[in-house]
Design a protein around this motif. Structure first.
Motif, short mmCIF file in Angstrom:
data_model
loop_
_atom_site.label_atom_id
_atom_site.label_comp_id
_atom_site.label_asym_id
_atom_site.label_seq_id
_atom_site.Cartn_x
_atom_site.Cartn_y
_atom_site.Cartn_z
N GLY A 139 80.26 25.50 79.47
CA GLY A 139 80.85 24.45 80.55
C GLY A 139 79.61 24.33 81.63
N ILE A 140 78.37 24.61 81.37
CA ILE A 140 77.24 24.40 82.24
C ILE A 140 77.02 23.12 82.40
N ARG A 141 76.79 22.56 83.79
CA ARG A 141 76.82 20.94 84.25
C ARG A 141 75.32 20.76 84.30
N THR A 142 74.52 21.76 85.07
CA THR A 142 73.06 21.49 85.48
C THR A 142 72.71 20.83 84.03
N ALA A 143 71.76 19.64 84.44
CA ALA A 143 71.32 19.02 83.22
C ALA A 143 69.71 18.83 83.44
N ALA A 144 69.08 18.72 82.26
CA ALA A 144 67.69 18.37 81.97
C ALA A 144 67.55 17.16 81.25
N ARG A 145 66.80 16.28 81.71
CA ARG A 145 66.54 14.87 80.74
C ARG A 145 65.10 14.72 80.64
N ARG A 146 64.74 14.06 79.59
CA ARG A 146 63.05 13.90 79.39
C ARG A 146 63.00 12.72 80.30
N ASP A 147 61.78 12.79 80.51
CA ASP A 147 61.38 11.37 81.15
C ASP A 147 59.58 11.43 81.04
N GLY A 148 59.48 10.66 80.10
CA GLY A 148 58.15 10.86 79.37
C GLY A 148 57.59 12.36 78.73
N SER A 149 56.73 12.99 79.04
CA SER A 149 56.39 14.07 78.40
C SER A 149 57.10 15.34 79.62
N ASP A 150 57.57 15.00 80.53
CA ASP A 150 58.27 15.83 81.60
C ASP A 150 59.84 15.98 81.29
N TRP A 151 60.22 16.95 82.23
CA TRP A 151 61.64 17.08 82.15
C TRP A 151 62.19 16.92 83.91
N VAL A 152 63.29 16.35 83.84
CA VAL A 152 63.80 16.30 85.20
C VAL A 152 65.24 16.99 85.19
N ALA A 172 69.30 27.61 83.00
CA ALA A 172 70.00 27.33 81.98
C ALA A 172 70.48 26.02 82.36
N ALA A 173 70.16 24.85 81.38
CA ALA A 173 70.66 23.65 81.69
C ALA A 173 71.06 22.83 80.41
N ARG A 174 71.75 22.08 80.30
CA ARG A 174 72.24 21.07 79.38
C ARG A 174 71.06 20.15 78.98
N THR A 175 70.84 19.96 77.49
CA THR A 175 69.81 18.97 77.26
C THR A 175 70.29 18.23 76.23
N GLY A 176 71.65 17.89 76.10
CA GLY A 176 72.22 17.05 75.33
C GLY A 176 73.68 17.75 74.77
N GLU A 177 74.05 17.19 73.55
CA GLU A 177 75.08 17.70 73.02
C GLU A 177 75.04 17.63 71.49
N THR A 178 75.59 18.75 70.82
CA THR A 178 75.78 18.46 69.29
C THR A 178 77.32 19.06 68.94
N ALA A 179 77.62 17.92 68.38
CA ALA A 179 79.04 18.10 67.71
C ALA A 179 80.11 18.30 68.94
N GLY A 180 79.79 17.64 69.93
CA GLY A 180 80.68 17.68 71.03
C GLY A 180 80.32 18.99 72.25
N ARG A 181 79.56 20.05 71.70
CA ARG A 181 79.29 20.96 72.41
C ARG A 181 77.99 20.94 73.30
N ALA A 182 77.79 21.20 74.43
CA ALA A 182 76.70 21.18 75.20
C ALA A 182 75.43 22.03 74.29
N ARG A 183 74.35 21.42 74.32
CA ARG A 183 73.12 21.99 73.90
C ARG A 183 72.37 22.58 75.18
N LEU A 184 72.21 23.70 75.03
CA LEU A 184 71.57 24.59 76.30
C LEU A 184 70.21 24.91 76.12
N SER A 185 69.21 24.74 77.22
CA SER A 185 67.76 25.03 77.00
C SER A 185 67.48 25.78 78.23
#
Length: 389
Positions: A139-152, A172-185
């Protein structure tokens, strides 16, 4: 030949640790408790004594040993001193963050962070728990998104050990979803990064000297090399390290229980009631006999777990068994020892008082007792019908 858990090297190391505790820990415990912060000088002292960075490879300034029994010695000596807060902070640094970097970090990441950790210059944290999230990593909500070569990175974490003083945080942050589940990085986040904010230092029931804080990330920009391991591999990384993390908590628990029994035996031998030593009362002897036996039986189980860990065969279910049992035992034993101290057990001038408050979090941190039992129960139940094993 009688079974011996420790060898000569561990006995020699114990003398080193004991000297460090007498010189750099015991004189400052009250000061740290009042400041609600362990002074950074003790990290440098530990490094100088060779007590820090045991798992870190020698090329980065560490001892390069995977023998966890050396860490067990440290936990025992700190438990005897009543320095549970320092023991907890060291465990985060040594058993968790250093292990993640050694196991998953690139050569560049290791070269940047491990020498400072081994030298006592870099204090670390791991940030998983979130407000309202508890043990639910999915259920982690902290998220990281790509912005060019960086992460935000955006989000919030809470209950972070060393959160107000750490120089590096594994987040630990979400970097997307797979099959409806958070993908953590997992990300290596320096506390100096723009957008890194420390919240309030949290007031707690126990472990007062251990600074625990809230952390916030507001548009925090990280370079690509801040990613620890592969994108989306976070949950697997966390799961892979949980046996060590939970066994670390379990060993600190049994070490604290052993220390509490020793203090109580010594106290009851000196304390006079109704013209007799407290230990001469049958109820006292029976209670101490029970506590000693429970602790020794638990220690035997944990020693086997430590040896399995050294051999790389400790599994998550066994780690869960060790963690819930040892931490519940710690709370039972310390409470019983406080009772045998009578009114003096409620006074902070006696170590048992602080140990009682410090013990309470042990059945919660690293996964609650209920979560541990669920892990064990699901393993016993086996795969659900219609699903692959």
């Amino acid at each position: 030949m009688p079974y011996a858990f420790y060898e000569d090297d561990h006995a020699a190391f114990r003398q080193t640790v004991r000297s460090l505790v007498e010189r750099s820990v015991l004189p400052y415990l009250e000061e740290w408790e009042e400041a609600r912060l362990v002074d950074r000088s003790v990290w440098k002292a530990a490094a100088s004594a060779g007590v820090l960075g045991l798992r870190i490879p020698e090329r980065f300034g560490g001892a390069g040993t995977a023998d966890y029994r050396f860490r067990c010695v440290i936990a025992e000596e700190l438990a005897e001193a009543g320095a549970a807060a320092l023991a907890s902070g060291l465990a985060i640094n040594e058993d968790i963050v250093a292990s993640y970097l050694v196991r998953f970090g690139t050569e560049e990441q290791q070269a940047r962070w491990l020498p400072g950790m081994a030298a006592g210059d870099v204090v670390t944290s791991i940030a998983m728990t979130e407000p309202g999230g508890g043990s639910d990593l999915r259920g982690i909500r902290t998220a990281a998104r790509r912005d060019g070569s960086d992460w935000v990175l955006d989000g919030a974490k809470t209950f972070i050990t060393s959160g107000s003083s750490s120089d590096l945080v594994i987040v630990a942050a979400r970097t997307g979803e797979t099959a409806g589940r958070a993908r953590l990085s997992l990300f290596l986040v320096p506390s100096t990064a723009p957008g890194f904010q420390r919240g309030r230092k949290l007031k707690k029931l126990g472990l007062h000297a251990q600074d625990t804080a809230e952390l916030y990330f507001d548009g925090l920009r990280l370079p690509a090399e801040a990613l620890l391991g592969a994108e989306g591999a976070g949950f697997g990384q966390l799961t892979a390290q949980l046996p060590l993390e939970r066994l670390s908590i379990a060993w600190r628990a049994v070490a604290a229980a052993e220390a509490a029994v020793r203090w109580t035996v010594a106290y009851t031998r000196e304390r006079q009631v109704f013209g007799r030593r407290l230990v001469d009362l049958q109820n006292t002897r029976f209670r101490l006999a029970e506590l000693t036996t429970e602790v020794e039986v638990t220690r035997g189980y944990l020693e086997r777990c430590i040896l399995d860990l050294n051999e790389g065969t400790l599994d998550a279910v066994t780690g869960a068994k060790a963690k819930w049992w040892a931490t519940e035992l710690q709370n039972r034993v310390v409470a019983a020892c406080l009772q045998l101290h009578g009114g003096y057990g409620y006074m902070d001038e006696y170590r048992i008082s602080r140990a009682y408050a410090d013990a309470r979090v042990q059945t919660i941190v690293g996964g609650t007792t209920e979560i541990m039992k669920d892990i064990i129960g699901r393993d016993l139940a086996g795969p659900k019908p219609g699903r692959n094993a």
